[in-house]
Design a protein around this motif. Structure first.
Motif, PDB file in Angstrom:
ATOM      1  N   GLU A 121       0.845  -1.196   0.000  1.00 58.08           N
ATOM      2  CA  GLU A 121       0.000   0.000   0.000  1.00 58.08           C
ATOM      3  C   GLU A 121       0.875   1.239   0.000  1.00 58.08           C
ATOM      4  N   VAL A 126      -1.475   6.926   1.275  1.00 58.17           N
ATOM      5  CA  VAL A 126      -1.537   6.224   2.552  1.00 58.17           C
ATOM      6  C   VAL A 126      -0.509   6.812   3.510  1.00 58.17           C
ATOM      7  N   ASN A 129      -1.711  10.097   4.825  1.00 58.66           N
ATOM      8  CA  ASN A 129      -2.741   9.934   5.854  1.00 58.66           C
ATOM      9  C   ASN A 129      -2.132   9.581   7.193  1.00 58.66           C
ATOM     10  N   LYS A 130      -1.213   8.603   7.163  1.00 57.66           N
ATOM     11  CA  LYS A 130      -0.636   8.149   8.418  1.00 57.66           C
ATOM     12  C   LYS A 130       0.246   9.225   9.032  1.00 57.66           C
ATOM     13  N   GLY A 133      -2.234  12.160  10.212  1.00 55.78           N
ATOM     14  CA  GLY A 133      -2.859  11.543  11.360  1.00 55.78           C
ATOM     15  C   GLY A 133      -3.933  12.311  12.098  1.00 55.78           C
ATOM     16  N   GLN A 137      -8.440  12.679   5.892  1.00 56.61           N
ATOM     17  CA  GLN A 137      -7.893  11.458   5.322  1.00 56.61           C
ATOM     18  C   GLN A 137      -8.165  11.441   3.830  1.00 56.61           C
ATOM     19  N   GLU A 150     -11.738  12.728   3.109  1.00 54.91           N
ATOM     20  CA  GLU A 150     -12.739  12.638   4.144  1.00 54.91           C
ATOM     21  C   GLU A 150     -12.328  13.623   5.224  1.00 54.91           C
TER      22      GLU A 150
END
Lengths: 215, 494
Positions: A121, A126, A129-130, A133, A137, A150
């Motif tokens: 991934e 990704v 996003n991480k 945090g 997202q 989102e």
């Protein structure tokens, strides 16, 4: 408020992650050793670049690890990424750490880092996003440049408590639905603080949309 | 909501646009408003004043170029200093820069008013500016000079415009600047041609002799330099739009240097003509409308449509001051907005308006200070805003040096040549001008000095109060995080 984020490794994943985070108006610093990569990053004008080896504590200090909110080690080398995260935890109390690792590990690294990014991934979305945090997202499976985000409307943000018709979003924005995905939003729908909304945004106006919904 | 009330994103700016933004901000009002005041202080040596200021400011321009190429932020000087200094250093930088822009706004409004009256006068609408009487306010029944009313209306109008729309963008600035520069070129050309005419007001080098005023001599150029320093602040404005400029790491340094060099050339020509035709004394007597007065003295009359050639230059002054006013209304609100976003002012200042998309609160707050300041004497406004630009440029140069020391491995696409000499020279020269200016204020303009100290004091109070409030508020904020946490934690992409 903007976060200070350090990204170790300005390769494809690191660079694209930085691009996404910079579009969200986060404060990004990239650590990269290779001069050609640095020139490319500088041309994109998305982040401050520190030239050097991210596993060198002096370089981490230079990148401002002491005051940073998050460090994401996104080079191709798992060992180096873990080393960078552990170093950062030693150098800065309470910093969030994100490491890119080369195999599915089933939580083996959870004790050492706050989040891991796997190769399967390993898309930059990704990683972004991480790394960010919170509150925003990117929904990962999208082709092209448009971001499907989102976004959780923050308390006190300019758009909080206003109806969709009242808020004037920049061109290139489409507020689609609430996070449960069961309703397409109508103009008279109120953007409730604390609730999440799915928004399609062209990359150039992500920062403005976030300023409206996150404050 | 694709078709509902949407705003267009801002366009990409090229090297020309970026250069023009810088030139537009500099040539804007300083030259029209301050030439007369500089001549009053230092006589024909006003020419040297503008030349030396160009040299002094070039050193700071180098620092701006290095920072703008290395730090990818659009906030101008404040954003760069924020990168280096933690809280108080960057707070005070932003606080001072914000004030400098707001007072510059008042200065430009005060320059706009007499030039606008002069324009009306040229066409016989009103009496000469110095004879226009006070306007009696109907409600309060006291007389307020027309000049202040005009300045007030100009600020209020532009503030309303900028609070309600983001339309005032950079590409219009290019057209504005070209118009301004063209008008000045016409001024310079006719001024030099008038040398052959032999008339009373034609260009002659005798007006430059003696170069320095009798009493004070060569040192009189220092306070005049302090006063007119604001005429060179345009490069900070260039770096506030970096994000919209294509290939910024090459174009921003270029735009800074080109705009600075071109501006110095334009200034020198204009000041030479103004002094050569009108003489320093008459120029000084005309004050804020000095250039316009010089133009009216030699421009041909009987021109079709505009009748009096001088009217073109007066129009140039009106146009320049109003566009420069617009630029600093935007700039001041953006500084406050950045500070709000960085958490250095209350949060709402750093938020855009949900409907207008503008930094609404930041614009309105800046407007309050600007409107209050249009009642200052023009010279006080010039002094204060120059002083605060000088002080904040000192901080920018210190920031360059600290960044080199703390982050030697930071990628710097543009590096200052002969480092560290230029930033050190910049700090020393700016400090000398600031000290001389403060000394000059102690002697002649205590009001400006007190207001300056008052603003810094208010900043310190604000800083402490905000930190206290934050310290108390942290527990609340921690209480809020759980509501946001679900989004961050939810492993939806796995």
């Amino acid at each position: 408020m903007t976060q200070d984020i350090i990204i170790a490794g300005g390769g494809r994943v690191g660079f694209q992650t930085a691009e996404l985070l910079a579009a969200r108006d986060e404060n990004v610093t990239i650590i990269e050793a290779d001069e050609n990569r640095i020139a490319e990053i500088a041309d994109a004008w998305i982040a401050t670049v520190i030239q050097g080896d991210a596993s060198d504590p002096d370089i981490l200090e230079e990148a401002g690890v002491g005051g940073a909110d998050t460090i994401a080690a996104l080079t191709e080398l798992t060992g180096l990424n873990l080393a960078v995260c552990l170093l950062a935890t030693q150098l800065a109390d309470g910093i969030r750490t994100v490491a890119r690792v080369d195999r599915e590990t089933d939580g083996a690294y959870d004790r050492f880092v706050d989040a891991v990014v796997y190769p399967g991934e390993a898309g930059a979305r990704v990683a972004a996003n991480k790394t960010a945090g919170r509150g925003v997202q990117t929904l990962a499976a999208v082709t092209g440049n448009i971001e499907i985000l989102e976004i959780s409307v923050a308390e006190g943000a300019p758009a909080a408590g206003k109806t969709l018709a009242d808020v004037s979003f920049p061109a290139g924005t489409l507020v689609i639905s609430g996070a449960d995905g069961s309703r397409i939003l109508k103009p008279e729908t109120t953007l409730t603080p604390g609730s999440q909304y799915v928004v399609a945004v062209e990359p150039g106006v992500v920062d403005e949309v976030l300023q409206l919904m996150r404050g | 909501m694709s078709s509902h009330d949407q705003r267009e994103p801002e366009a990409e700016l090229g090297l020309l646009d970026a250069t023009m933004i810088g030139m537009g901000a500099m040539i804007g009002a300083g030259i029209f408003v301050l030439t007369g005041l500089a001549a009053e202080i230092s006589g024909p040596a006003a020419l040297l004043v503008f030349l030396l200021n160009g040299v002094v400011t070039a050193f700071t321009g180098l620092s701006y170029a290095e920072l703008a190429s290395a730090v990818p932020k659009s906030g101008g000087g404040y954003a760069f200093v924020r990168e280096v200094f933690d809280d108080f250093g960057s707070f005070i930088m932003g606080w001072m820069l914000w004030f400098a822009y707001m007072i510059a706004g008042a200065l430009y409004a005060l320059g706009f008013a007499p030039n606008f009256l002069e324009l009306l006068h040229v066409y016989g609408v009103v009496a000469p500016p110095d004879q226009v009487g006070a306007v009696i306010l109907p409600v309060v029944g006291i007389g307020v000079p027309a000049k202040f009313i005009l300045a007030f209306v100009a600020v209020a109008g532009l503030v309303a415009l900028n609070a309600a729309s983001t339309a005032a963008s950079g590409s219009a600035e290019t057209v504005f600047t070209i118009i301004k520069v063209s008008i000045l070129v016409v001024f310079v050309a006719f001024g030099f041609f008038s040398a052959g005419g032999g008339g009373e007001t034609s260009f002659t080098f005798q007006n430059f002799d003696p170069l320095f005023p009798a009493g004070t001599g060569a040192f009189s150029i220092l306070p005049a330099m302090g006063l007119t320093f604001i005429a060179f602040e345009g490069y900070d404005l260039i770096t506030t739009v970096t994000e919209e400029v294509e290939n910024p790491r090459e174009n921003i340094p270029k735009a800074i240097f080109v705009s600075l060099a071109a501006t110095v050339v334009v200034y020198l020509l204009v000041v030479t003509v103004a002094i050569g035709t009108l003489g320093a004394e008459e120029l000084a007597a005309a004050g804020e409308a000095g250039i316009a007065a010089a133009a009216t003295s030699f421009m041909p009359t009987g021109v079709p449509i505009i009748q009096n050639g001088g009217a073109l230059i007066v129009f140039g002054a009106v146009f320049s001051t109003i566009t420069a006013l617009n630029a600093v209304v935007i700039a001041s609100s953006r500084v406050a907005f950045s500070m709000g976003r960085e958490g250095q002012l209350v949060q709402s200042i750093g938020q855009i308006h949900y409907r207008f998309g503008t930094p609404f609160v930041a614009v309105l707050l800046s407007a309050v200070v600007m409107l209050g300041s249009v009642f200052l004497p023009t010279q006080s406004a010039g002094n204060m805003s120059s002083l605060f630009f000088l002080l904040s440029f000192i901080i920018v140069n210190v920031a360059v040096i600290r960044l080199r020391q703390e982050r030697p491995n930071m990628n710097r696409p543009y590096e200052i040549p002969y480092y560290p000499i230029p930033p050190i020279l910049a700090i020393v020269l700016n400090a000398i001008l600031a000290v001389v200016l403060i000394g000059f204020l102690i002697q002649t303009d205590l009001l400006a000095l007190l207001l300056s100290v008052g603003w810094l004091g208010a900043g310190a109070v604000m800083y402490v109060a905000l930190n206290k409030y934050r310290a108390r508020g942290t527990t609340d904020e921690e209480g809020q995080t759980p509501t946001e946490q679900p989004v961050a934690d939810r492993p939806r992409e796995e």
